[in-house]
Design a protein around this motif. Structure first.
Motif, PDB file in Angstrom:
ATOM      1  N   ILE A  69      49.817 -27.454  91.987  1.00  0.00           N
ATOM      2  CA  ILE A  69      48.536 -26.744  91.924  1.00  0.00           C
ATOM      3  C   ILE A  69      48.505 -25.841  90.694  1.00  0.00           C
ATOM      4  O   ILE A  69      47.507 -25.806  89.962  1.00  0.00           O
ATOM      5  CB  ILE A  69      48.311 -25.939  93.222  1.00  0.00           C
ATOM      6  CG1 ILE A  69      48.013 -26.888  94.383  1.00  0.00           C
ATOM      7  CG2 ILE A  69      47.182 -24.921  93.060  1.00  0.00           C
ATOM      8  CD1 ILE A  69      48.025 -26.222  95.751  1.00  0.00           C
ATOM      9  N   GLN A  70      49.602 -25.117  90.448  1.00  0.00           N
ATOM     10  CA  GLN A  70      49.653 -24.242  89.282  1.00  0.00           C
ATOM     11  C   GLN A  70      49.577 -25.045  87.985  1.00  0.00           C
ATOM     12  O   GLN A  70      48.904 -24.650  87.033  1.00  0.00           O
ATOM     13  CB  GLN A  70      50.926 -23.394  89.321  1.00  0.00           C
ATOM     14  CG  GLN A  70      50.921 -22.362  90.425  1.00  0.00           C
ATOM     15  CD  GLN A  70      52.256 -21.654  90.579  1.00  0.00           C
ATOM     16  OE1 GLN A  70      53.222 -21.976  89.907  1.00  0.00           O
ATOM     17  NE2 GLN A  70      52.300 -20.684  91.483  1.00  0.00           N
ATOM     18  N   SER A  71      50.269 -26.177  87.978  1.00  0.00           N
ATOM     19  CA  SER A  71      50.256 -27.030  86.788  1.00  0.00           C
ATOM     20  C   SER A  71      48.857 -27.580  86.524  1.00  0.00           C
ATOM     21  O   SER A  71      48.381 -27.610  85.381  1.00  0.00           O
ATOM     22  CB  SER A  71      51.250 -28.178  86.961  1.00  0.00           C
ATOM     23  OG  SER A  71      51.210 -29.048  85.864  1.00  0.00           O
ATOM     24  N   VAL A  72      48.173 -28.009  87.572  1.00  0.00           N
ATOM     25  CA  VAL A  72      46.812 -28.530  87.424  1.00  0.00           C
ATOM     26  C   VAL A  72      45.877 -27.421  86.941  1.00  0.00           C
ATOM     27  O   VAL A  72      45.029 -27.646  86.064  1.00  0.00           O
ATOM     28  CB  VAL A  72      46.314 -29.146  88.753  1.00  0.00           C
ATOM     29  CG1 VAL A  72      44.826 -29.402  88.725  1.00  0.00           C
ATOM     30  CG2 VAL A  72      47.068 -30.439  89.034  1.00  0.00           C
ATOM     31  N   ALA A  73      46.050 -26.225  87.485  1.00  0.00           N
ATOM     32  CA  ALA A  73      45.205 -25.107  87.056  1.00  0.00           C
ATOM     33  C   ALA A  73      45.435 -24.796  85.580  1.00  0.00           C
ATOM     34  O   ALA A  73      44.481 -24.595  84.814  1.00  0.00           O
ATOM     35  CB  ALA A  73      45.487 -23.874  87.921  1.00  0.00           C
ATOM     36  N   ALA A  74      46.702 -24.784  85.160  1.00  0.00           N
ATOM     37  CA  ALA A  74      47.013 -24.526  83.751  1.00  0.00           C
ATOM     38  C   ALA A  74      46.451 -25.643  82.870  1.00  0.00           C
ATOM     39  O   ALA A  74      45.919 -25.381  81.785  1.00  0.00           O
ATOM     40  CB  ALA A  74      48.529 -24.410  83.567  1.00  0.00           C
ATOM     41  N   THR A  75      46.543 -26.878  83.346  1.00  0.00           N
ATOM     42  CA  THR A  75      46.003 -28.000  82.588  1.00  0.00           C
ATOM     43  C   THR A  75      44.487 -27.889  82.464  1.00  0.00           C
ATOM     44  O   THR A  75      43.917 -28.162  81.398  1.00  0.00           O
ATOM     45  CB  THR A  75      46.381 -29.334  83.276  1.00  0.00           C
ATOM     46  OG1 THR A  75      47.806 -29.425  83.349  1.00  0.00           O
ATOM     47  CG2 THR A  75      45.842 -30.519  82.510  1.00  0.00           C
ATOM     48  N   ASN A  76      43.822 -27.459  83.537  1.00  0.00           N
ATOM     49  CA  ASN A  76      42.366 -27.268  83.482  1.00  0.00           C
ATOM     50  C   ASN A  76      41.988 -26.204  82.465  1.00  0.00           C
ATOM     51  O   ASN A  76      41.012 -26.374  81.717  1.00  0.00           O
ATOM     52  CB  ASN A  76      41.815 -26.906  84.869  1.00  0.00           C
ATOM     53  CG  ASN A  76      41.771 -28.092  85.794  1.00  0.00           C
ATOM     54  OD1 ASN A  76      41.805 -29.238  85.355  1.00  0.00           O
ATOM     55  ND2 ASN A  76      41.714 -27.829  87.080  1.00  0.00           N
ATOM     56  N   VAL A  77      42.756 -25.117  82.414  1.00  0.00           N
ATOM     57  CA  VAL A  77      42.486 -24.062  81.432  1.00  0.00           C
ATOM     58  C   VAL A  77      42.643 -24.621  80.019  1.00  0.00           C
ATOM     59  O   VAL A  77      41.786 -24.412  79.145  1.00  0.00           O
ATOM     60  CB  VAL A  77      43.428 -22.851  81.662  1.00  0.00           C
ATOM     61  CG1 VAL A  77      43.361 -21.883  80.503  1.00  0.00           C
ATOM     62  CG2 VAL A  77      43.073 -22.149  82.972  1.00  0.00           C
ATOM     63  N   LYS A  78      43.731 -25.364  79.803  1.00  0.00           N
ATOM     64  CA  LYS A  78      43.960 -25.954  78.474  1.00  0.00           C
ATOM     65  C   LYS A  78      42.866 -26.950  78.121  1.00  0.00           C
ATOM     66  O   LYS A  78      42.419 -27.011  76.973  1.00  0.00           O
ATOM     67  CB  LYS A  78      45.333 -26.627  78.421  1.00  0.00           C
ATOM     68  CG  LYS A  78      46.469 -25.644  78.367  1.00  0.00           C
ATOM     69  CD  LYS A  78      47.803 -26.347  78.286  1.00  0.00           C
ATOM     70  CE  LYS A  78      48.939 -25.344  78.281  1.00  0.00           C
ATOM     71  NZ  LYS A  78      50.248 -25.991  78.201  1.00  0.00           N
ATOM     72  N   MET A  79      42.428 -27.734  79.113  1.00  0.00           N
ATOM     73  CA  MET A  79      41.363 -28.704  78.845  1.00  0.00           C
ATOM     74  C   MET A  79      40.067 -27.993  78.474  1.00  0.00           C
ATOM     75  O   MET A  79      39.345 -28.443  77.564  1.00  0.00           O
ATOM     76  CB  MET A  79      41.151 -29.607  80.067  1.00  0.00           C
ATOM     77  CG  MET A  79      42.240 -30.653  80.235  1.00  0.00           C
ATOM     78  SD  MET A  79      41.990 -31.705  81.675  1.00  0.00           S
ATOM     79  CE  MET A  79      40.477 -32.520  81.255  1.00  0.00           C
ATOM     80  N   ASN A  80      39.766 -26.890  79.148  1.00  0.00           N
ATOM     81  CA  ASN A  80      38.566 -26.126  78.800  1.00  0.00           C
ATOM     82  C   ASN A  80      38.667 -25.586  77.382  1.00  0.00           C
ATOM     83  O   ASN A  80      37.691 -25.634  76.617  1.00  0.00           O
ATOM     84  CB  ASN A  80      38.345 -24.983  79.801  1.00  0.00           C
ATOM     85  CG  ASN A  80      37.881 -25.483  81.145  1.00  0.00           C
ATOM     86  OD1 ASN A  80      37.321 -26.570  81.252  1.00  0.00           O
ATOM     87  ND2 ASN A  80      38.115 -24.700  82.179  1.00  0.00           N
ATOM     88  N   GLU A  81      39.845 -25.079  77.016  1.00  0.00           N
ATOM     89  CA  GLU A  81      40.047 -24.594  75.647  1.00  0.00           C
ATOM     90  C   GLU A  81      39.866 -25.732  74.644  1.00  0.00           C
ATOM     91  O   GLU A  81      39.232 -25.558  73.602  1.00  0.00           O
ATOM     92  CB  GLU A  81      41.437 -23.977  75.512  1.00  0.00           C
ATOM     93  CG  GLU A  81      41.615 -22.673  76.257  1.00  0.00           C
ATOM     94  CD  GLU A  81      43.064 -22.179  76.239  1.00  0.00           C
ATOM     95  OE1 GLU A  81      43.934 -22.863  75.660  1.00  0.00           O
ATOM     96  OE2 GLU A  81      43.304 -21.105  76.819  1.00  0.00           O
ATOM     97  N   MET A  82      40.450 -26.889  74.974  1.00  0.00           N
ATOM     98  CA  MET A  82      40.339 -28.042  74.074  1.00  0.00           C
ATOM     99  C   MET A  82      38.887 -28.504  73.970  1.00  0.00           C
ATOM    100  O   MET A  82      38.427 -28.876  72.876  1.00  0.00           O
ATOM    101  CB  MET A  82      41.225 -29.196  74.578  1.00  0.00           C
ATOM    102  CG  MET A  82      42.712 -28.932  74.485  1.00  0.00           C
ATOM    103  SD  MET A  82      43.274 -28.612  72.802  1.00  0.00           S
ATOM    104  CE  MET A  82      43.095 -30.211  72.093  1.00  0.00           C
TER     105      MET A  82
END
Length: 133
Positions: A69-82
């Motif tokens: 869950i934490q990894s997916v949340a971090a990935t979502n943040v990175k995807m939003n930045e990207m």
């Protein structure tokens, strides 16, 4: 009277045999109950062991799910930045395309250069003729 005593004695012996037989049966039942009790204790230990392993496995899976869950949340943040960066790049690319289109419109083509070169040559010849007259 002796007959009565013999009858009583026979009945007592018969009862004694029955009591011995029942005692043996009780001993056999007691052994079976003890055996079943040992099996139940063994089963209880196995169930306890399995419960401990299951609890440990569930805890490990819960930890893995939390990490996921934490990894997916971090990935979502990175995807939003990207996505924001890509939007900025898209905007810049659109500007560059417009600027290139403007440059193409205002740039001189080879044909134009050849035409101007021809005209300059003609003018140079005309000037030379005028100067030589």
């Amino acid at each position: 009277m002796e007959k009565v005593l013999n009858l009583i004695l026979n009945k007592l012996e018969s009862l004694d045999h029955k009591v011995d037989s029942m005692d043996k049966r009780l001993d056999a039942l007691d052994q079976k109950v003890s055996s079943m009790d040992k099996r139940l204790v063994a089963l209880d230990q196995k169930v306890s062991s399995m419960d401990k392993r299951l609890t440990a496995d569930l805890q490990r899976h819960e930890d893995l799910i939390q990490q996921l869950i934490q990894s997916v949340a971090a990935t979502n943040v990175k995807m939003n930045e990207m996505n924001e960066k890509l939007s900025a790049i898209d905007a810049k690319a659109d500007q560059v395309i417009e600027q290139i289109a403007d440059l193409k419109e205002s740039a001189i083509s080879r044909h134009d250069l050849a035409y101007y070169d021809q005209k300059i040559s003609e003018h140079s010849r005309q000037i030379y003729k005028l100067n030589n007259q």
